[in-house]
Design a protein around this motif. Structure first.
Motif, short mmCIF file in Angstrom:
data_model
loop_
_atom_site.label_atom_id
_atom_site.label_comp_id
_atom_site.label_asym_id
_atom_site.label_seq_id
_atom_site.Cartn_x
_atom_site.Cartn_y
_atom_site.Cartn_z
N ASP A 1 -7.86 -4.01 -2.49
CA ASP A 1 -8.88 -4.11 -3.54
C ASP A 1 -8.50 -3.25 -4.74
O ASP A 1 -8.64 -3.68 -5.89
CB ASP A 1 -10.24 -3.65 -3.01
N GLU A 2 -8.05 -2.04 -4.49
CA GLU A 2 -7.69 -1.13 -5.58
C GLU A 2 -6.46 -1.65 -6.34
O GLU A 2 -6.38 -1.53 -7.57
CB GLU A 2 -7.43 0.27 -5.03
N ILE A 3 -5.52 -2.22 -5.62
CA ILE A 3 -4.31 -2.72 -6.27
C ILE A 3 -4.60 -3.91 -7.17
O ILE A 3 -4.21 -3.93 -8.35
CB ILE A 3 -3.25 -3.12 -5.22
N GLY B 1 -1.46 -2.28 5.09
CA GLY B 1 -0.95 -1.19 5.91
C GLY B 1 -0.42 -0.05 5.06
O GLY B 1 -0.32 1.09 5.52
N CYS B 2 -0.10 -0.36 3.80
CA CYS B 2 0.43 0.65 2.88
C CYS B 2 -0.51 0.93 1.71
O CYS B 2 -0.51 2.03 1.17
CB CYS B 2 1.78 0.21 2.33
N TYR B 3 -1.29 -0.06 1.30
CA TYR B 3 -2.13 0.07 0.11
C TYR B 3 -3.53 -0.46 0.38
O TYR B 3 -3.74 -1.29 1.28
CB TYR B 3 -1.53 -0.73 -1.06
N THR C 1 -2.78 -6.26 10.21
CA THR C 1 -2.67 -5.95 8.79
C THR C 1 -2.87 -7.23 7.98
O THR C 1 -2.55 -8.33 8.43
CB THR C 1 -1.30 -5.35 8.43
N ARG C 2 -3.44 -7.06 6.81
CA ARG C 2 -3.61 -8.17 5.86
C ARG C 2 -2.64 -7.97 4.71
O ARG C 2 -2.34 -6.83 4.34
CB ARG C 2 -5.04 -8.23 5.34
N SER C 3 -2.21 -9.06 4.13
CA SER C 3 -1.32 -8.94 2.97
C SER C 3 -1.65 -10.03 1.96
O SER C 3 -2.16 -11.10 2.31
CB SER C 3 0.15 -9.02 3.37
#
Length: 236
Positions: free
Chosen positions: A83-85, A78-80, A69-71
């Motif tokens: 790019d969209e956020i 993993g949750c969002y 996962t990247r954060s």
């Protein structure tokens, strides 16, 4: 006694534009710089990477699963969708908050000038609850002072956008069908607005557009005030 209405209204009204408009234009510029910095930071920074492991359940033959996962800023893909956020959701959140602030300032100044015009003209103002404060003030100015019918449509659509943000968090799905179809048409014709996931996205340029409409409207109010005095034979 015959009053000169211009004398009872701040000098900014006579010179044109929304009072304190220079401060608001700077505020909008700083909001856009903040959004640009946020997007640039997201696009150019290295993501934190974490290996997530899911152990098999008890009494289950499945094997462990592992994925990467990247954060960014503590928010995981993993949750969002990151790019969209950081390129859609957060920029719109900043601009939505700014739009509500700017609209509130305009509403306050509009109510102020209507109160003054009622006091010194003797023409009664009546608020229509269905139209709200801004709609009622605009109707009063148009009906009694012939002020800016050509701006009515644009300002009403800005009011609908503001109401969508204030009362429905930008979500279109639960809106009245008639209002929603008109608003959708307006949004589709605005390069600075977009619908994604049934939610309004505000792009760069819309805040400046809104301020230019407010500035022009208050210039027209200023002209209406002066004309009202001239028609009564009051020298400016």
């Amino acid at each position: 006694m015959v009053y000169n209405m211009v004398n009872f209204i701040p000098a900014q009204w006579a010179s044109g534009g929304l009072p304190e408009g220079d401060l608001v234009h700077t505020f909008i510029s700083e909001i856009e710089k903040s959004v640009e910095r946020m997007a640039s930071d997201f696009e150019n920074s290295e993501m934190d990477e974490t290996h997530e492991i899911e152990e098999p359940y008890d009494n289950c033959d499945s094997v462990s699963r592992c994925w990467l996962t990247r954060s960014h800023k503590g928010i995981s893909d993993g949750c969002y969708c990151l790019d969209e956020i950081f390129l859609d959701y957060y920029p719109t959140l900043h601009r939505s908050s700014a739009l509500l602030t700017i609209y509130g300032l305009m509403e306050k100044q509009l109510q102020y000038v209507v109160d003054k015009m009622e006091e010194y003209s003797g023409i009664k103002y009546k608020r229509d609850r269905q139209l709200g404060i801004v709609g009622s003030c605009m109707k009063y100015l148009e009906d009694e002072f012939n002020c800016s019918p050509e701006k009515k449509e644009s300002l009403n659509y800005i009011r609908l956008v503001r109401n969508l943000l204030a009362h429905n968090a930008g979500q279109l799905e639960e809106q009245d069908e008639g209002k929603s179809s008109k608003l959708l048409e307006y949004i589709e014709n605005k390069d600075e607005l977009e619908i994604k996931w049934d939610e309004l996205m505000i792009r760069k340029g819309y805040l400046s557009f809104v301020m230019s409409e407010f500035d022009e409207y208050f210039c027209l109010i200023s002209s209406a005030i002066k004309k009202f005095d001239q028609d009564r034979g009051v020298s400016l």
